[in-house]
Design a protein around this motif. Structure first.
Motif, PDB file in Angstrom:
ATOM      1  N   GLU A   1      17.821 -14.065  -5.393  1.00  0.00           N
ATOM      2  CA  GLU A   1      18.299 -14.436  -6.725  1.00  0.00           C
ATOM      3  C   GLU A   1      19.722 -13.944  -6.967  1.00  0.00           C
ATOM      4  N   LEU A   2      20.044 -12.758  -6.411  1.00  0.00           N
ATOM      5  CA  LEU A   2      21.382 -12.202  -6.593  1.00  0.00           C
ATOM      6  C   LEU A   2      22.452 -13.065  -5.924  1.00  0.00           C
ATOM      7  N   LEU A   3      22.035 -13.905  -4.980  1.00  0.00           N
ATOM      8  CA  LEU A   3      22.974 -14.807  -4.307  1.00  0.00           C
ATOM      9  C   LEU A   3      23.274 -16.051  -5.142  1.00  0.00           C
ATOM     10  N   HIS A   4      22.611 -16.182  -6.282  1.00  0.00           N
ATOM     11  CA  HIS A   4      22.786 -17.376  -7.114  1.00  0.00           C
ATOM     12  C   HIS A   4      24.231 -17.481  -7.598  1.00  0.00           C
ATOM     13  N   GLU A   5      24.706 -18.707  -7.723  1.00  0.00           N
ATOM     14  CA  GLU A   5      26.093 -18.965  -8.098  1.00  0.00           C
ATOM     15  C   GLU A   5      26.459 -18.369  -9.455  1.00  0.00           C
ATOM     16  N   LYS A   6      25.455 -18.203 -10.340  1.00  0.00           N
ATOM     17  CA  LYS A   6      25.783 -17.757 -11.693  1.00  0.00           C
ATOM     18  C   LYS A   6      26.364 -16.345 -11.717  1.00  0.00           C
ATOM     19  N   TYR A   7      26.102 -15.551 -10.642  1.00  0.00           N
ATOM     20  CA  TYR A   7      26.645 -14.200 -10.600  1.00  0.00           C
ATOM     21  C   TYR A   7      28.047 -14.145 -10.012  1.00  0.00           C
ATOM     22  N   LYS A   8      28.494 -15.227  -9.332  1.00  0.00           N
ATOM     23  CA  LYS A   8      29.879 -15.362  -8.851  1.00  0.00           C
ATOM     24  C   LYS A   8      30.342 -14.120  -8.098  1.00  0.00           C
ATOM     25  N   LEU A   9      29.547 -13.690  -7.111  1.00  0.00           N
ATOM     26  CA  LEU A   9      29.907 -12.527  -6.305  1.00  0.00           C
ATOM     27  C   LEU A   9      30.948 -12.908  -5.256  1.00  0.00           C
ATOM     28  N   ALA A  10      31.733 -11.914  -4.850  1.00  0.00           N
ATOM     29  CA  ALA A  10      32.729 -12.137  -3.807  1.00  0.00           C
ATOM     30  C   ALA A  10      32.037 -12.513  -2.503  1.00  0.00           C
ATOM     31  N   LYS A  11      32.763 -13.209  -1.646  1.00  0.00           N
ATOM     32  CA  LYS A  11      32.198 -13.707  -0.393  1.00  0.00           C
ATOM     33  C   LYS A  11      31.680 -12.565   0.483  1.00  0.00           C
ATOM     34  N   GLY A  12      32.419 -11.446   0.528  1.00  0.00           N
ATOM     35  CA  GLY A  12      31.992 -10.304   1.333  1.00  0.00           C
ATOM     36  C   GLY A  12      30.703  -9.684   0.838  1.00  0.00           C
TER      37      GLY A  12
ATOM     38  N   ALA B   1       0.824  -1.206   0.000  1.00  0.00           N
ATOM     39  CA  ALA B   1       0.000   0.000   0.000  1.00  0.00           C
ATOM     40  C   ALA B   1       0.853   1.247   0.000  1.00  0.00           C
ATOM     41  N   THR B   2       2.129   1.150   0.392  1.00  0.00           N
ATOM     42  CA  THR B   2       3.010   2.318   0.354  1.00  0.00           C
ATOM     43  C   THR B   2       3.704   2.452  -0.978  1.00  0.00           C
ATOM     44  N   GLY B   3       3.501   1.505  -1.862  1.00  0.00           N
ATOM     45  CA  GLY B   3       4.016   1.647  -3.212  1.00  0.00           C
ATOM     46  C   GLY B   3       5.300   0.929  -3.494  1.00  0.00           C
ATOM     47  N   ALA B   4       5.995   0.396  -2.498  1.00  0.00           N
ATOM     48  CA  ALA B   4       7.237  -0.318  -2.768  1.00  0.00           C
ATOM     49  C   ALA B   4       6.921  -1.685  -3.356  1.00  0.00           C
ATOM     50  N   MET B   5       7.823  -2.156  -4.183  1.00  0.00           N
ATOM     51  CA  MET B   5       7.573  -3.418  -4.856  1.00  0.00           C
ATOM     52  C   MET B   5       7.685  -4.597  -3.900  1.00  0.00           C
ATOM     53  N   SER B   6       6.983  -5.658  -4.245  1.00  0.00           N
ATOM     54  CA  SER B   6       6.917  -6.821  -3.357  1.00  0.00           C
ATOM     55  C   SER B   6       7.991  -7.850  -3.653  1.00  0.00           C
ATOM     56  N   SER B   7       8.819  -7.595  -4.638  1.00  0.00           N
ATOM     57  CA  SER B   7       9.754  -8.632  -5.095  1.00  0.00           C
ATOM     58  C   SER B   7      11.183  -8.413  -4.620  1.00  0.00           C
ATOM     59  N   VAL B   8      11.439  -7.443  -3.741  1.00  0.00           N
ATOM     60  CA  VAL B   8      12.813  -7.105  -3.384  1.00  0.00           C
ATOM     61  C   VAL B   8      13.520  -8.265  -2.691  1.00  0.00           C
ATOM     62  N   LEU B   9      12.868  -8.877  -1.726  1.00  0.00           N
ATOM     63  CA  LEU B   9      13.514  -9.969  -0.994  1.00  0.00           C
ATOM     64  C   LEU B   9      13.812 -11.141  -1.921  1.00  0.00           C
TER      65      LEU B   9
END
Length: 929
Positions: free
Chosen positions: A22-33, A9-17
């Motif tokens: 998804e950003l933690l998925h292995e395909k993005y190969k982010l640094a451990k930190g 109701a405040t307008g923020a999207m519901s998909s952030v979490l």
């Protein structure tokens, strides 16, 4: 799906979490930190979300809590924008790095690019983490005061058909039948009198919510058949007079183009109306200046013509009357009896069914509503849906409405009623309701268009077994049932196709939208608002000033939804809208092919409409807009879709014009397609028609077959594909021609359509006997040459049929008799061009709406048997005859009316009589409780 980062109701999207996960998925190969930082954001934001859900249910927050809420909402937007951009950068860099093997300078450059992008993402995540920590520390020092309420989720409801009927009945009945008939007596000549030789006018005045527009429309609908030209237009608070004149031109058949100025349009209308009878309703005039131009178009000397105006302001009515003369009708609130009838109709059907223990609370609530129909409808709808019928709960509603508010009594009433309805909506429905603030006043909002945008914005969450679009339709139906939006256009089966928002409700939603930084609008003078927050959704409704141009450029990076209701050349280049999800450019005349170049940059785009523009070619890059779900190119100059269109595997809704040609290969890749309309079969590649049958998720298909040879390969391949589709999920099919010619053959392939729920086909020569196997069919529309008594029995035996629409080409002379106990579930029946019609006792026992056109010959009718339709509530009966049969027609109408007087429902039936194709008389019966 994770819970929303912030109450939707405040307008923020519901998909952030979910996107953080998804950003933690292995395909993005982010640094451990970086991965640890993302985990921290996910955990911390979940806790904030719980508190914000509680805050969303508090009507008035103190300044400290409100400020914290607003900052977290903006933080949520920024996090989602960062995630979306990061995923796109990382995805592109990863794709580049994987090309061409492990060795070589180019491969090294690509890998360095990916590393650089990863560092950039890490830096942004660190900044966002710092902001989250800062807001988390603030939260610990806050204390939330105020009631905590939960909202019951009634979103499973279908449209309450009583509610749709109530809007219709409210317009026809409660407190309006007397005013309507009085105004008609003012405007129309008495029986036997000649039409006056001058223009008559009436101005209806009153505060918002009293039903001025409804009353004007009732008068208009009852008498418009007596006039050669008719038009109903709304002016609203900030009008573009040229647009109003264009609307009048379109309704009266005066040729006009967008290049015409106001003077040219006025002259065209004056020429059209000269010495002709017209009726014009000009609704919702706020200022006298627009009338000075509109009034010039309405010729004073047109004999017997009528002008009806509505306004809230008496001085505006007086100013308008000074030009055309006429009278003023001052609307008043409903009396106590009418208020009670309107109130109890929604909740208990009649006042007599109201429990005795609720009578006192009812009287108190009605007293607070002050006889204002909009307030009564709003609060009664809320009680019917959300509040148990017991004194304690009703008294709480009464106390809420009785809380003292400063200022005008009417404003107090409406604000308290609308706040009550709004804050008792589930959170997801509040968000969907707030989006109506993006539309101008008096705008026809088409359901499919609206729901597609809700889906694109991420407002909709599907339950198991349903699509997002189906869930959005469910949301729409709930808002209809709660009387927060008004159904406007209907399908043959009563399905609501479009809606409008009452201006009082719209003003409330706009104020909430501004408070929540939900939708940004220019001020009434076309200037940008003074904002401390970033612009997330932009709706351009009115003309704008030159200094808007640099402002638009500055806000582009954060706008996720852009809707244009005026042509705005300053939007380009569109590629600067980096996080855009919804792009609605319908009727933007300045849009050209070049403006869509590089559209693949808009990687988050879910909804694109260029309907009614001059675009003649879609760019090849459209195939790279991988999230696109809705594409509307109707009424453009596009004649061929690019071959890359088949790469849009998520595209669910595609709307085209009949002259559009599809790619020869690859269409079967578009497995996500659910709705496809309205292309022409003739001229399409045979391979496309063949691959069409492989779209296993298609639910709705509308096609044209003009110019088609039914012996050709085109028709054979199409019908084969249609059979294949019906074995999967296809539920709604329309096959038609724009002009009557060779009937469409109903061959043996059609029995495979047994799963259909809606079927429209025309023209055809006769009814195939296999149509009786369509056990799931709810809506049937036929343009047909003939029907036998056996055909009628076949149709009458369809177990699920609720709406039937029949038109006989050239007239149907054989007896048309509806037998007893046939059409058991039919609710709406429309049939045209019959010579003989008879309803037998027991026929159509659930029919509510009837629309028939009869061709009268001597002794062809007795009484039709309409009195046997036990559930009938409203109808239209048109009778066409030669002048020699005037007396017989009048006798028939009188006999039917006398039988309807004895009908238990006392249905409202309009009679229209035409002699030698000229309307001679009209009459109507008034329904009552």
């Amino acid at each position: 799906m994770e819970r929303a980062i912030v109450s939707v109701a405040t307008g923020a999207m519901s998909s952030v979490l979910a996107k953080l996960a998804e950003l933690l998925h292995e395909k993005y190969k982010l640094a451990k930190g970086v991965r640890k930082d993302i985990e921290f954001l996910k955990s911390e934001l979940s806790v904030m979300n719980d508190l914000l859900y509680v805050m969303a249910d508090v009507e008035e927050l103190d300044a400290l809590n409100r400020g914290w809420r607003d900052r977290v909402r903006e933080l949520a937007y920024d996090i989602e924008d960062c995630i979306d951009l990061s995923m796109a950068w990382l995805g592109r860099a990863g794709s580049d790095a994987s090309k061409g093997g492990f060795f070589g300078t180019k491969q090294l450059v690509r890998r360095v690019k990916k590393i650089r992008v990863s560092f950039q993402v890490a830096h942004q995540i660190q900044e966002l983490k710092a902001r989250v920590v800062e807001e988390s520390e603030r939260q610990k020092r806050y204390k939330l005061d105020g009631p905590i309420r939960s909202s019951s989720d009634a979103s499973r409801n279908k449209v309450d058909l009583r509610m749709c009927a109530l809007w219709e009945e409210t317009k026809n009945l409660v407190g309006l039948d007397g005013p309507r008939d009085e105004i008609i007596r003012w405007l129309m000549p008495a029986e036997g009198e000649e039409p006056p030789q001058h223009v008559r006018s009436v101005s209806i005045i009153g505060c918002a919510g009293l039903g001025k527009t409804t009353l004007a429309n009732q008068v208009y609908q009852k008498i418009k058949g007596d006039f050669k030209y008719e038009a109903f237009v709304s002016v609203s608070q900030n009008p573009r007079v040229k647009d109003v004149l264009m609307k009048i031109c379109s309704q009266v058949g005066a040729t006009a183009s967008m290049g015409d100025d106001e003077l040219i349009l006025v002259n065209k209308l004056r020429k059209r109306f000269q010495n002709e009878r017209y009726i014009i309703v000009v609704d919702d005039i706020w200022h006298s200046d627009p009338w000075k131009i509109i009034g010039q178009a309405l010729v004073k000397t047109s004999p017997g013509s009528i002008i009806i105006l509505t306004t809230r302001l008496k001085d505006v009515a007086e100013s308008c009357r000074s030009y055309h003369g006429g009278r003023i009708y001052d609307m008043r609130p409903l009396n106590d009896n009418d208020s009670r009838r309107l109130f109890f109709k929604r909740i208990f059907d009649t006042e007599e069914k109201c429990p005795h223990e609720l009578k006192r609370a009812s009287e108190d609530i009605l007293k607070r509503c002050g006889g204002i129909p909009l307030a009564i409808i709003s609060v009664s709808s809320f009680l019917a849906v959300d509040v148990p019928p017991c004194p304690d709960h009703w008294n709480k509603v009464k106390e809420s409405l009785s809380s003292p508010l400063p200022g005008n009594k009417y404003v107090e009433t409406m604000k308290s009623v609308l706040s009550l309805s709004y804050f008792n909506l589930p959170h997801h429905l509040r968000t969907c309701l707030l989006y109506f603030s993006a539309f101008p006043e008096d705008y026809d909002i088409w359901k499919d268009h609206l729901v597609s945008i809700w889906v694109a914005e991420g407002f909709v969450h599907a339950d198991p077994g349903e699509t997002l679009f189906e869930a959005g339709l469910r949301y729409f139906n709930v808002l209809i049932s709660r009387s927060l939006i008004q159904p406007w256009w209907y399908k043959e089966n009563g399905e609501v196709l479009s809606c409008r928002v009452h201006d009082v409700i719209l003003n409330f939603l706009v104020s909430k939208s501004v408070e929540e930084n939900f939708v940004t609008l220019l001020d009434p003078y076309g200037l940008p608002p003074s904002l401390h927050s970033k612009v997330r959704r932009l709706a351009l409704q009115n003309s704008y000033q030159e200094n808007v141009v640099p402002w638009i450029k500055s806000i582009k990076p954060h706008v996720r939804s852009l809707a244009c209701f005026v042509d705005c050349k300053e939007l380009h280049p569109l590629t600067e809208f980096e996080v855009l999800r919804v792009l609605d450019l319908k009727n933007c005349e300045s849009l050209r092919n070049i403006h869509l170049a590089n559209i693949e940059v808009l990687f988050q785009l879910w909804y694109l409409s260029i309907r009614g523009t001059s675009v003649s070619e879609l760019p090849a890059g459209i195939g790279q807009v991988q999230h696109l779900e809705t594409l509307d190119i109707r009424d453009t100059n596009v004649e061929k879709l690019p071959s890359t269109i088949v790469l849009l595997e998520k595209l669910a809704r595609l709307f085209v014009y009949p002259n559009v040609r599809f790619p020869a290969e690859g269409f079967s890749k578009m497995k996500g397609l659910q709705q496809l309309e309205r292309f022409s079969i003739h001229g399409q590649p045979l391979s496309f028609l063949n691959e069409l049958g492989q779209l296993t998720n298609l639910r709705m298909l509308y096609v044209l077959c003009d110019g088609l040879n039914y012996e050709s390969s085109e028709w054979g391949i199409f019908t084969s594909s249609l059979c294949a589709l019906c074995r999967h999920k296809l539920l709604d099919v329309g096959i038609s021609k724009r002009s009557y010619s060779t009937p469409i053959p109903m061959d043996s392939w059609f029995p495979t359509l047994q799963s259909l729920q809606k079927f429209s086909i025309w023209p055809i020569s006769s009814l195939p006997i296999w149509m009786g196997s369509l056990d799931n069919l709810e809506l049937l529309v036929l343009r047909i040459e003939r029907l036998t008594p056996e055909d009628l029995r076949v149709l009458g035996g369809l177990p699920a049929l609720e709406a039937l629409d029949l038109l006989f080409e050239g007239g149907y002379a054989s007896p048309f008799t509806i037998g007893g106990h046939e059409f058991q579930h039919l609710k709406s029946f429309r049939v045209a061009r019959l010579y003989q019609l008879q309803f037998m006792p027991g026929s159509m026992p659930n029919l509510k709406n009837l629309d028939i056109t009869l061709l009268f010959t001597r002794n062809s009718y007795s009484d039709l048997g309409i009195q046997h339709l036990a559930s009938l509530t409203r109808g239209d009966v048109s009778i066409c005859a030669s002048r020699e049969h005037i007396e017989g027609v009048h006798d028939l109408v009188a006999k039917i009316q006398s039988l309807l007087d004895a009908h238990r429902n006392r249905p409202a039936v309009n009679f229209w009589t035409y002699f030698d194709n000229e309307m001679i008389s009209r009459s109507f019966t008034i329904a009552r409780y």
